[in-house]
Design a protein around this motif. Structure first.
Motif, short mmCIF file in Angstrom:
data_model
loop_
_atom_site.label_atom_id
_atom_site.label_comp_id
_atom_site.label_asym_id
_atom_site.label_seq_id
_atom_site.Cartn_x
_atom_site.Cartn_y
_atom_site.Cartn_z
N GLU A 595 -40.60 5.48 23.05
CA GLU A 595 -40.02 4.24 22.53
C GLU A 595 -40.52 3.06 23.35
O GLU A 595 -40.82 3.18 24.54
CB GLU A 595 -38.50 4.26 22.61
CG GLU A 595 -37.81 5.21 21.67
CD GLU A 595 -36.30 5.15 21.83
OE1 GLU A 595 -35.61 5.23 20.80
OE2 GLU A 595 -35.82 5.02 22.98
N ILE A 596 -40.59 1.92 22.70
CA ILE A 596 -40.80 0.65 23.38
C ILE A 596 -39.88 -0.37 22.73
O ILE A 596 -39.74 -0.38 21.49
CB ILE A 596 -42.28 0.19 23.31
CG1 ILE A 596 -42.46 -1.13 24.06
CG2 ILE A 596 -42.77 0.08 21.87
CD1 ILE A 596 -43.92 -1.52 24.23
N GLY A 597 -39.18 -1.16 23.54
CA GLY A 597 -38.18 -2.03 22.95
C GLY A 597 -37.95 -3.30 23.72
O GLY A 597 -38.40 -3.46 24.87
N TYR A 598 -37.24 -4.21 23.05
CA TYR A 598 -36.88 -5.51 23.64
C TYR A 598 -35.45 -5.82 23.20
O TYR A 598 -35.04 -5.52 22.08
CB TYR A 598 -37.82 -6.61 23.14
CG TYR A 598 -37.29 -8.01 23.35
CD1 TYR A 598 -37.37 -8.64 24.59
CD2 TYR A 598 -36.68 -8.70 22.29
CE1 TYR A 598 -36.86 -9.93 24.77
CE2 TYR A 598 -36.18 -9.98 22.46
CZ TYR A 598 -36.26 -10.59 23.71
OH TYR A 598 -35.76 -11.86 23.89
N ARG A 599 -34.68 -6.42 24.11
CA ARG A 599 -33.33 -6.87 23.75
C ARG A 599 -33.01 -8.19 24.43
O ARG A 599 -33.50 -8.49 25.53
CB ARG A 599 -32.28 -5.82 24.09
CG ARG A 599 -32.21 -5.40 25.53
CD ARG A 599 -30.98 -4.51 25.80
NE ARG A 599 -30.93 -3.31 25.01
CZ ARG A 599 -31.30 -2.09 25.46
NH1 ARG A 599 -31.75 -1.97 26.70
NH2 ARG A 599 -31.21 -1.03 24.70
N HIS A 600 -32.17 -8.97 23.75
CA HIS A 600 -31.71 -10.27 24.25
C HIS A 600 -30.19 -10.31 24.12
O HIS A 600 -29.62 -9.83 23.14
CB HIS A 600 -32.33 -11.42 23.45
CG HIS A 600 -31.73 -12.76 23.76
ND1 HIS A 600 -32.12 -13.52 24.84
CD2 HIS A 600 -30.73 -13.46 23.13
CE1 HIS A 600 -31.40 -14.64 24.87
NE2 HIS A 600 -30.55 -14.63 23.84
N SER A 601 -29.53 -10.90 25.10
CA SER A 601 -28.07 -11.05 25.04
C SER A 601 -27.71 -12.50 25.28
O SER A 601 -28.43 -13.24 25.96
CB SER A 601 -27.40 -10.16 26.09
OG SER A 601 -27.81 -10.53 27.39
N GLY A 602 -26.58 -12.92 24.74
CA GLY A 602 -26.12 -14.29 24.89
C GLY A 602 -25.22 -14.64 23.74
O GLY A 602 -24.40 -13.83 23.30
N ILE A 608 -34.66 -4.69 19.32
CA ILE A 608 -35.61 -4.08 18.42
C ILE A 608 -36.38 -3.02 19.18
O ILE A 608 -36.65 -3.18 20.39
CB ILE A 608 -36.58 -5.13 17.81
CG1 ILE A 608 -37.49 -4.48 16.77
CG2 ILE A 608 -37.38 -5.84 18.89
CD1 ILE A 608 -38.32 -5.48 15.98
N SER A 609 -36.69 -1.93 18.53
CA SER A 609 -37.46 -0.87 19.18
C SER A 609 -38.38 -0.20 18.18
O SER A 609 -38.05 -0.08 16.99
CB SER A 609 -36.53 0.16 19.83
OG SER A 609 -35.76 0.83 18.86
N LEU A 610 -39.52 0.24 18.67
CA LEU A 610 -40.46 1.05 17.91
C LEU A 610 -40.42 2.45 18.50
O LEU A 610 -40.38 2.61 19.72
CB LEU A 610 -41.88 0.49 17.99
CG LEU A 610 -42.15 -0.81 17.21
CD1 LEU A 610 -41.69 -2.02 18.06
CD2 LEU A 610 -43.62 -0.96 16.86
N GLY A 641 -44.24 21.60 12.18
CA GLY A 641 -44.22 20.31 12.86
C GLY A 641 -43.75 19.18 11.96
O GLY A 641 -43.82 19.26 10.73
N GLN A 642 -43.24 18.13 12.60
CA GLN A 642 -42.83 16.93 11.88
C GLN A 642 -43.08 15.72 12.78
O GLN A 642 -42.84 15.78 13.99
CB GLN A 642 -41.37 16.98 11.47
CG GLN A 642 -40.89 15.72 10.73
CD GLN A 642 -39.48 15.86 10.19
OE1 GLN A 642 -39.14 16.83 9.52
NE2 GLN A 642 -38.63 14.88 10.48
N THR A 643 -43.54 14.64 12.18
CA THR A 643 -43.76 13.39 12.89
C THR A 643 -42.88 12.31 12.29
O THR A 643 -42.88 12.12 11.06
CB THR A 643 -45.24 12.96 12.80
OG1 THR A 643 -46.06 13.98 13.40
CG2 THR A 643 -45.46 11.65 13.54
N SER A 644 -42.13 11.62 13.14
CA SER A 644 -41.24 10.55 12.69
C SER A 644 -41.58 9.28 13.45
O SER A 644 -41.55 9.27 14.69
CB SER A 644 -39.78 10.92 12.92
OG SER A 644 -39.43 12.10 12.22
N ARG A 645 -41.88 8.23 12.72
CA ARG A 645 -42.23 6.94 13.33
C ARG A 645 -41.49 5.84 12.59
O ARG A 645 -41.21 5.95 11.40
CB ARG A 645 -43.74 6.69 13.26
CG ARG A 645 -44.56 7.65 14.10
CD ARG A 645 -46.02 7.52 13.84
NE ARG A 645 -46.79 8.43 14.69
CZ ARG A 645 -48.01 8.86 14.43
NH1 ARG A 645 -48.61 8.46 13.31
NH2 ARG A 645 -48.62 9.67 15.25
N GLY A 646 -41.20 4.76 13.32
CA GLY A 646 -40.53 3.66 12.65
C GLY A 646 -40.11 2.57 13.60
O GLY A 646 -40.49 2.54 14.77
#
Length: 822
Positions: A595-602, A608-610, A641-646
């Motif tokens: 996973e790679i993601g970004y978050r903001h609070s305030g 959001i994450s990929l 096998g199974q691949t899941s992306r999103g």
């Protein structure tokens, strides 16, 4: 040092509070007291959060370790008032988007949302709006038979923790969330959509983790009570009694009792449920505590019929068990029901051995039992007990050599375990080592009891079974199963760049040992054993760009041992001379995800994450009816096998003029990597194995789009909550030749609360309107099949069509609840 830090923080708190400002640093969510808190201390003795190098690591700090304590909390300095139902109206998104800092995809719900939902709901129904979650129900009240998927993983691939203990079935992994806790006592639920905690006592969480916590006991004596009534003759009565602080002992606790009943919204029958929750806490010194959590559930419900696509097209929601009995009618509703009974004990303990060393010990015990009962017509003579043909059963009420019976499965399961970890923090480095041991026994002996001409069974709890000539019990399966789990983990977390950069790495070794026997005559094999060892590394890194902005990456591995006792044993039936169900795949499922993601609070909160997940030996869990019976069993199917992306995202606004909007969504691209082996028939009529060209096909149970929109309003007196969920179509066959259409469903809550009336604190009236549009829909596939049409396999052999079944979502319901604290 700690004393001065505490004084400094309390002074800051007083200053901020006096100026009407809010500061909230939510490590997760809290359900306890509104005052400044740290480590669940009494408000009068509250201490400030110690420096990072002196704290127990938590999921929000490392993401690899996971919460060292199961009691999630919110550290806040706020003038917000906590209402009697536990709401504060401070969580962004109306309680759907608490602040997160874990270096992974993670979402949650708090009391601000939970308290406004129907009190008949459960843990799964509370998280239906979160990104990546697909919730399928069978009744509008959220009491029975629901299921969820996340990123295409079903709930048996998702780890469920309650107060740090895995209270789901440790063999078939079903969470039975309606048995765990009354929602009036539910403090928060946190969902990790992609990976489990390294120290979580789980070995099935290839699809993520769901962690729930109960309310902390109040420091003040009193309680909370509510009564509910509504459509479908639904009613619930609930009362919680709080001890408050017991003298100077440091002990406080509560005990609650509830009764719930309702009629089925389609077909005859209904549900009765009795439930007890209790929690006691002992605290002393600096961050030392012992908690004791108890749960008891006694529940009986009429089973739901799950229609095929053809039955749905012909009858829609009119597929259900018969309301009246005629001789030979095995579909009579009183012969088809399930009991869900449980006793849970969890005792989390946390000890501060020194400023740098902390010890966590969580023993737990879970007892779950049935029965599960289904009607079946069997031969009065000439049938089979296993592979042995029997003579005349000498039973009354037989007609034309057919005997109507109730097939009773009084399954019984016990699980005892202990999960331990010790952490050492020195400077900017923390090292944690842990060990988990679990022992489970499972007994499951199917028996048959005769039904008279009025539809009454001799005994629906298996106490007086039918015996075949010679003295054996007539049974389709007589299973004795044992399981032992040993898991070790070690993790290291390093904080750099003034604590802005956090790097964590860990390794877990999980060992699962299973053995089972089937004492039915002719069972082959009579005894089966399985041993599984999996190395599970994890890595994560996060960087705090600003105090409100964070980026993260992670890579994790997880595995799931084969699901269900039936995966190891044959199943027989009196109508067949051979087994009607053969053992399934005994390979373990393994997942590697990133996973790679970004978050903001305030004022607004956004994340959001990929994600990407690659599975081998993917076990698609399907529920199917045994031939000749009304008995549903879990059928694990190895599809390779199974691949899941999103990508998934959510956005929530902090309360603004009493309004808190929320929106979430996910795009998922999940495909099968292999051609699936299937049973086929060659030109000579001989059964063979062939393959279907499924590589590249869309995965079952994996909707391409899911979305949710919510709007909450809470002025302190008037409140309301609206949410709408959308799910696109889902395939139910590996060949993608049958699917379930997408749907939209929405709910509304309205209410008013008073501040105080005499001895009553925060009396409230609440109206919940469920499925506003009365949408009659299929909510999720209940089983999967290779193909819905007869076709040729890759090698030219004939493959027969299958018929997946579907769960039917509940219709409109209206519920009114009166509640108050005291």
């Amino acid at each position: 040092m700690r004393l001065s830090n505490r004084n400094i923080l309390l002074c800051c708190a007083a200053f901020l509070s006096g100026n009407g400002l809010h500061f909230s640093k939510a490590v997760a969510q809290d359900s306890a007291q509104p005052q400044l808190k740290a480590h669940r201390a009494h408000p009068a003795k509250a201490s400030a959060t110690p420096p990072a190098q002196h704290r127990r690591p938590s999921v929000t700090e490392s993401g690899v370790l996971g919460p060292a304590t199961p009691q999630t909390e919110e550290i806040s300095v706020s003038g917000a008032r906590r209402n009697a139902d536990g709401t504060t109206n401070t969580t962004p998104g109306g309680g759907l988007m608490p602040h997160q800092t874990a270096p992974r995809s993670q979402s949650g719900v708090t009391r601000d949302f939970i308290a406004k939902q129907a009190p008949t709901g459960n843990i799964s129904s509370m998280i239906a709006n979160l990104p990546g979650v697909t919730f399928g129900s069978q009744d509008p009240l959220g009491v029975t038979g629901d299921t969820i998927t996340m990123r295409g993983f079903n709930e048996s691939q998702i780890g469920y923790l309650f107060e740090g203990a895995p209270l789901a079935d440790p063999i078939n992994y079903q969470p039975y969330t309606s048995m765990l806790v009354d929602t009036e006592n539910l403090a928060s639920v946190t969902v990790s959509q992609g990976s489990p905690d390294l120290n979580a006592p789980l070995f099935n969480a290839t699809g993520g983790e769901i962690t729930a916590t109960a309310l902390n006991p109040s420091h003040h004596a009193g309680g909370y009570m509510s009564v509910m009534g509504g459509t479908h003759s639904a009613n619930k009565e609930f009362m919680r009694l709080e001890t408050g602080d017991i003298g100077q002992s440091g002990i406080r606790g509560y005990v609650s009792f509830s009764h719930l009943s309702n009629n089925n919204w389609r077909g005859p029958g209904g549900l009765h449920r009795y439930h007890i929750d209790a929690k006691f806490v002992k605290e002393w010194g600096q961050d030392n505590s012992i908690s004791a959590i108890f749960g008891y559930n006694a529940q009986q419900q009429t089973s739901w019929r799950e229609p095929t696509a053809a039955q749905w097209a012909a009858s829609k929601a009119s597929v259900y068990y018969s309301p009246t009995y005629t001789p030979g009618n095995a579909n009579y509703y009183k012969l088809n029901f399930s009991g869900f009974n449980s006793l849970d004990v969890v005792a989390p303990m946390h000890f501060t051995l020194s400023d740098e060393i902390h010890l966590n010990i969580t023993p737990y015990f879970v007892h779950q039992h049935g029965p599960s009962t289904g009607g079946e017509n069997i031969p009065a003579s000439g049938g089979y007990n296993g592979t042995e043909q029997y003579g005349n059963l000498n039973q009354p009420y037989a007609t034309n050599n057919t005997l109507t019976t109730a097939s009773v499965d009084p399954w019984d399961q016990n699980s005892s375990a202990i999960n331990n970890s010790i952490s050492w923090t020195h400077g900017h480095n923390n090292v944690t080592f842990g060990y988990w041991y679990s022992y489970t026994t499972h007994q499951e002996v199917e028996t048959f009891t005769p039904v008279n001409y009025e539809g009454e069974a001799a005994n629906l709890y298996g106490k007086y079974p039918i015996y075949v000539p010679g003295g054996r019990i007539l049974s389709g399966y007589n299973l004795n199963f044992k399981q032992q789990v040993n898991a070790l983990f070690i993790a290291d977390t390093l904080k750099l760049l003034n604590n802005k950069l956090t790097i964590s790495a860990g390794f877990r070794a999980a060992m699962v040992s299973r053995s089972g026997t089937n004492n039915v005559p002719g069972a082959d094999p009579y005894k089966v054993a399985g041993n599984y060892f999996e190395p599970l590394p994890q890595f994560s890194a996060s960087y705090q760009i600003t105090p409100r902005d964070q980026v993260y990456i992670n890579g994790s591995t997880s595995f799931r041992a084969p699901e269900s006792v039936e995966a190891y044993s044959q199943i027989f039936d009196p109508n067949s001379a051979s087994a009607v169900e053969q053992p399934g795949s005994l390979k373990s499922e393994y997942d590697i995800s990133e996973e790679i993601g970004y978050r903001h609070s305030g004022l607004y909160n956004f994340q959001i994450s990929l994600f990407n997940a690659n599975m081998t030996n993917h076990q698609v869990t399907s529920s199917g009816y045994l031939p000749y019976t009304n008995t549903l069993i879990s059928e694990p199917i190895n599809v390779g096998g199974q691949t899941s992306r999103g990508v998934q995202a959510e956005l929530g606004l902090r309360p603004w003029h009493h309004f808190s909007p929320y929106v979430s969504g996910q795009y998922l691209h999940a495909t099968m990597d292999n051609n699936v082996p299937v049973a086929a028939t060659n030109a000579a009529g001989i059964s063979v194995i062939d393959y279907l060209p499924t590589a590249g096909k869309k995965a079952v149970d994996s909707p391409k789009f899911t979305a949710s929109v919510g709007l909450a309003y809470d002025s302190g007196h008037f409140f309301g909550n609206f949410d709408l969920r959308y799910q696109s179509k889902m395939y139910s066959t590996f060949m993608n030749d049958q699917s379930m259409p997408g749907y939209v469903v929405s709910d509304l809550a309205l209410g008013y609360r008073l501040s105080k009336v005499g001895p009553l604190k925060g009396p409230k009236i609440q109206l919940n309107l469920i499925n506003l549009g009365n949408n009659i829909y299929r909510s999720i596939p209940g089983s999967s099949a290779a193909t819905a049409m007869s076709r040729k396999g890759i090698f030219g052999n004939s493959v027969s069509a299958g018929s997946p079944v579907y769960l039917v979502g509940g219709n409109f319901a209206a519920l009114v609840t009166l509640s108050t604290g005291f």
